[in-house]
Enzyme design. Sequence first.
Site, PDB file in Angstrom:
ATOM      1  N   GLY A   1     -26.529 -12.969   0.966  1.00  0.00           N
ATOM      2  CA  GLY A   1     -25.860 -14.269   0.897  1.00  0.00           C
ATOM      3  C   GLY A   1     -25.176 -14.444  -0.429  1.00  0.00           C
ATOM      4  O   GLY A   1     -25.673 -13.975  -1.458  1.00  0.00           O
ATOM      5  N   GLY A   2     -24.021 -15.114  -0.423  1.00  0.00           N
ATOM      6  CA  GLY A   2     -23.372 -15.379  -1.702  1.00  0.00           C
ATOM      7  C   GLY A   2     -21.908 -15.720  -1.565  1.00  0.00           C
ATOM      8  O   GLY A   2     -21.343 -15.749  -0.473  1.00  0.00           O
ATOM      9  N   GLN A   3     -21.306 -15.987  -2.737  1.00  0.00           N
ATOM     10  CA  GLN A   3     -19.886 -16.303  -2.802  1.00  0.00           C
ATOM     11  C   GLN A   3     -19.071 -15.052  -2.493  1.00  0.00           C
ATOM     12  O   GLN A   3     -19.408 -13.962  -2.950  1.00  0.00           O
ATOM     13  CB  GLN A   3     -19.536 -16.791  -4.213  1.00  0.00           C
ATOM     14  CG  GLN A   3     -18.195 -17.464  -4.332  1.00  0.00           C
ATOM     15  CD  GLN A   3     -18.223 -18.919  -3.864  1.00  0.00           C
ATOM     16  OE1 GLN A   3     -19.201 -19.615  -4.081  1.00  0.00           O
ATOM     17  NE2 GLN A   3     -17.165 -19.360  -3.226  1.00  0.00           N
TER      18      GLN A   3
ATOM     19  N   LYS B   1     -22.917   8.703 -19.406  1.00  0.00           N
ATOM     20  CA  LYS B   1     -22.668   7.434 -20.099  1.00  0.00           C
ATOM     21  C   LYS B   1     -23.869   6.503 -20.059  1.00  0.00           C
ATOM     22  O   LYS B   1     -23.933   5.531 -20.798  1.00  0.00           O
ATOM     23  CB  LYS B   1     -21.460   6.720 -19.461  1.00  0.00           C
ATOM     24  CG  LYS B   1     -20.188   7.569 -19.419  1.00  0.00           C
ATOM     25  CD  LYS B   1     -19.717   7.950 -20.812  1.00  0.00           C
ATOM     26  CE  LYS B   1     -18.427   8.745 -20.810  1.00  0.00           C
ATOM     27  NZ  LYS B   1     -18.560  10.114 -20.324  1.00  0.00           N
TER      28      LYS B   1
ATOM     29  N   HIS C   1       0.836  -1.206   0.000  1.00  0.00           N
ATOM     30  CA  HIS C   1       0.000   0.000   0.000  1.00  0.00           C
ATOM     31  C   HIS C   1       0.869   1.254   0.000  1.00  0.00           C
ATOM     32  O   HIS C   1       0.587   2.231  -0.710  1.00  0.00           O
ATOM     33  CB  HIS C   1      -0.909  -0.032   1.228  1.00  0.00           C
ATOM     34  CG  HIS C   1      -1.796   1.147   1.370  1.00  0.00           C
ATOM     35  ND1 HIS C   1      -2.020   1.777   2.563  1.00  0.00           N
ATOM     36  CD2 HIS C   1      -2.525   1.837   0.452  1.00  0.00           C
ATOM     37  CE1 HIS C   1      -2.837   2.795   2.388  1.00  0.00           C
ATOM     38  NE2 HIS C   1      -3.166   2.858   1.118  1.00  0.00           N
TER      39      HIS C   1
ATOM     40  N   GLU D   1       2.189   1.853  -3.398  1.00  0.00           N
ATOM     41  CA  GLU D   1       1.151   2.466  -4.241  1.00  0.00           C
ATOM     42  C   GLU D   1       1.143   3.983  -4.060  1.00  0.00           C
ATOM     43  O   GLU D   1       1.084   4.747  -5.032  1.00  0.00           O
ATOM     44  CB  GLU D   1      -0.211   1.868  -3.883  1.00  0.00           C
ATOM     45  CG  GLU D   1      -1.402   2.584  -4.499  1.00  0.00           C
ATOM     46  CD  GLU D   1      -2.537   2.798  -3.507  1.00  0.00           C
ATOM     47  OE1 GLU D   1      -2.939   3.960  -3.302  1.00  0.00           O
ATOM     48  OE2 GLU D   1      -3.010   1.802  -2.931  1.00  0.00           O
TER      49      GLU D   1
ATOM     50  N   GLU E   1      -4.492   7.847   6.675  1.00  0.00           N
ATOM     51  CA  GLU E   1      -5.519   7.012   6.045  1.00  0.00           C
ATOM     52  C   GLU E   1      -5.947   5.905   7.009  1.00  0.00           C
ATOM     53  O   GLU E   1      -7.135   5.611   7.155  1.00  0.00           O
ATOM     54  CB  GLU E   1      -4.977   6.410   4.749  1.00  0.00           C
ATOM     55  CG  GLU E   1      -5.988   5.575   3.992  1.00  0.00           C
ATOM     56  CD  GLU E   1      -5.449   5.034   2.684  1.00  0.00           C
ATOM     57  OE1 GLU E   1      -6.143   4.219   2.060  1.00  0.00           O
ATOM     58  OE2 GLU E   1      -4.332   5.417   2.276  1.00  0.00           O
TER      59      GLU E   1
ATOM     60  N   LYS F   1     -20.210  13.840 -21.382  1.00  0.00           N
ATOM     61  CA  LYS F   1     -21.603  13.414 -21.525  1.00  0.00           C
ATOM     62  C   LYS F   1     -21.914  12.260 -20.569  1.00  0.00           C
ATOM     63  O   LYS F   1     -21.058  11.433 -20.279  1.00  0.00           O
ATOM     64  CB  LYS F   1     -21.872  12.971 -22.961  1.00  0.00           C
ATOM     65  CG  LYS F   1     -21.694  14.072 -23.998  1.00  0.00           C
ATOM     66  CD  LYS F   1     -22.003  13.544 -25.399  1.00  0.00           C
ATOM     67  CE  LYS F   1     -21.804  14.624 -26.450  1.00  0.00           C
ATOM     68  NZ  LYS F   1     -20.380  15.001 -26.607  1.00  0.00           N
TER      69      LYS F   1
END
Length: 1023
Positions: free
Chosen positions: A356-358, A893, A103, A106, A184, A891
């Site tokens: 819920g989910g992967q 999108k 980090h 970066e 941060e 403009k």
Amino acid sequence: MLAFGFRCTISIRKFIFPVLKQAQRYSSFIFLRTAVMANVAHVYESNHIVKSASDPRQYRGLELKNGMKILLISDPETDKSSAAMDVHIGHLKDPSDLPGLAHFCEHMLFLGTEKYPEENEYNKFLNEHGGASNAFTTLEHTNYYFDISPDHLAGALDRFAQFFTSPLFTPSATSREVNAVDSENSRNLQSDPWRLFQLEKSLARPEHDFSKFGTGNKETLETIPKSKGIDIRDELLKFHSQYYSSNVMGLCVLGKESLDDLQKLVVPLFEHVVNKKVQIPRWDNPPYTQNELQCIVYAVPVKDIRELSVLWPTPDVSEFYRANPGHYLGHLLGHEGAGSLLSELKARGWANTLVGGQRAGAKGFSFFSVAVDLSEEGQAHIDDIIVLIYQYINMLRKEQPKQWIFQECQDLAAMSFRFKDKETPKAYTSSISSKLHEFPMKDVLSAYSLFDEFKPQLINLILDQLVPENMRISVVSKKFEDVADQTEKWYGTQYKVDKFTPKQLKKWSTYKLHEKLALPEKNEFIPTNFELVPTDHQPSEVPEIVKTTPYSLLWYKQDNKFLKPKACVNIDFISPVAYMDPLHTNLNALFTQLFDDALTEYSYMAEIAGLKYSLNNSIYGLTLTVRGYNDKLPILLEKIVKKMATFKVDPSRLAIFKEIHGRNIKNFQAEQPHQHAVYYTNMLTSETHWSKDELLQTLDDVTPENQQNFINKVLERLYIEALVYGNVTKSQSLQMIENLENILVEHCKTKPLLASQHRKLREVQLPDGCYYVHQEKNLVHESSSIEVYYQCGPQTTESNMLLELLCQVMSEPCFDTLRTKEQLGYIVFSGVRRSKGVQGLRIIVQSNKAPQYVEGRIEAFIMKFEAMLENMSEVEFNKHVMALSTKRLEKPKKLLQQNMKYWSEIISNYYNFDRDQIEVAYLQKLKKDDLLAFYKEKIAFDAPRRHKLSVHVLSGVSMNNEQSIRDSETGAVELTTGTDGFEPSPSLPLPQVITDIMEFKRDLGLYPLPKPFIDLTQTKAKL
């Protein structure tokens, strides 16, 4: 003969020389193309890359000989170019003794390269040409991206490319930027999502990279390394040298140029990135083993939230993206329709929402999770909720994977991909660049959107992992403050861990099926008609009024730009009752929550079919938005309005949402300090603004009876202003609003508002030469914050452009001075503040330094900025004019973005639908002297018409009473004038200290409301 020869010579010069020149140019092109192609190992042309049928852009995939993968996108119509580089290395590869190094690296790449050594050169170039940049670091990716005016892509790419070949990592920048990383991290210390994610990681196997602390702070990147004799700059160079390898980089570039021209531009800049033959990391050993599983973690949050999270480690099935087994299970476990897990939990009063989910981990490991937002009663039924989860999972096992459900998911995803909207260029390039090493080039645009392989064995492979023996549970609640016996190292989260008891394991393993849990019905909201409606003979270029009655005003615009079977309907239900006092404000907010809760089972089926609605409370009433595929939109709209008109309050659900609403109001205290500064600035400048305390004090007065009476009262007298935009005819839009009015009149006997009830709130007018300071305390965060607001007056075309141009010129040097050089804090922002037709310049800083000191540094910058303006060349001035023009003329999108531009003009009562063209035309006539005169009149330290309001939010955590601006005896304000080596802060005059907000506002006038850009009276008269 001679004459002939002479004529022949002329003939040769006329016809042969151009051919030779053309041959030379062609030869040069061949040489360049050959040189470019010499470093390209593979080319994937547009016809080999699967893209949306509605996508007109051209694509070309490249794999350079150094292993870098590149996707070029040619879009001749783009008004912004963009590029993104994804390095397939994240913080999981941090050295174990240097948490946060990836980090930190970066951050450092922005601060100078060998070719462009100035620290702010990259961002300065982008700012001068209408662009912006950002970056982020995740578990296994570091992603950098920017956008810019299309004519300056080459210059931006040249600066960008140096990040990956020759960063400087100068000692001075390194020692300073560690403060930015620390700031941060400080910002996130009291953020529950950050705290809970790190707790999840910290409780993994200690030797697994998943357990690392990825952000880093001053301790991990400076204090500890120094104590061990480690030079952090050397480590940065080492990390970049080791991992920033071309073969783990994915680059995406979008520009208006042809694919050939983009290739000629890009390849020479990136072909020299060195291939260090880094292997993309994998973690085939899971982060949790039996030692870390079969446990329940009780965690104490900062905010008063209640959440149950169940997590199972699962195999990494990302390579099977064409089967997408995780999506199938997430679709069912996260369903909100009839027969769903959520419906049963809500019926018992235990939960309000469920997801819920992967869940992605990193290469080699993954997770499946179910997260439940608990009610107060739900906290006492954790074991029972787990039983219900397993009863639903067992039902799925019994039913076995159904091809028709997979087909429905497949069709919905394919429909969404077929009519996919354009993203903003930098969001698009950033997203694609991270996929270039994840998927084959042909699928890089379509992966997870197009899946055509029904593989029940893969679904069952994940389902087999969803067992109690492979489970971790996390319960988050303030109630665990007294039992928590451990503290997480990096964020200080208090927690307790218990292993499952044999009794719990038995309870969760032996259960019967539940008669109310079932697979969802087939979705009747899936659209079947994708035809575009006939075009009006004379389509308007902007919304036009097509209906006006005492009840309503209807604006209509048929889409002639995006040409997709989609539409947006926006309706403002205006009622003076909604914000008349704090009690009614609470009742209005609770109505929207109760309504959404009651309509969930019905609306969820529409939502997954691409048709969404939202009903939100506002200070003027209620705002309803319905958007998506237009085929079934009128059906959903009619259902919503009927439900509103006949709504009956459920006392049990009201009790739940009343308690949630109270917690949400209290939780404001835990928001970031800069959000507090914004909130108090709004309170100080608004004619009427109910405080959090006032809302809390009246919440106990909410009863089922007065909640029901409020709904009836709001719908009793209304004025409706609406916009219908998209693939809809004028007659269809008129019919929808007419049906709406008929329903309200039939069920509520609705009458139009009286003329005197059409009232808008106004903005407080600060006097010339004023300087006010208001102080509040934040008791949660270590950081303080300040917002300095220089009010400039009512919005007009002239003042809009002068203020925006001033902010355009100021934004980069302000950030560079206050954040990069002076390191005042991670959050530094300067820009336009607009409210109720009034505007001004705002500067916001969140810092660990006292607000008085920060204000002095802001004023020092404001003074220095005058010299910047005076010394700015005409060339540089014109760059900023063009940069702002580029930003303003970008403009929308998507149809939804265009809709919001139209709708914002309507709800503000400006109706300036051609605002961008009108204001940019004015902008391009401005001279530097105009801007300087504006600055000297309104912003400069000694400006005669300066209106300054400063809000200080003081940390009650880490700062002592010396921070207070108020002297107990005199009420005087003393601003710290220390400089930390920078130019001195100016001696500020004593401000007027605001101690009573109502008394402050009572003594001031109000600005007039903005005048509409068009004459509505004449327009209505024509109808």
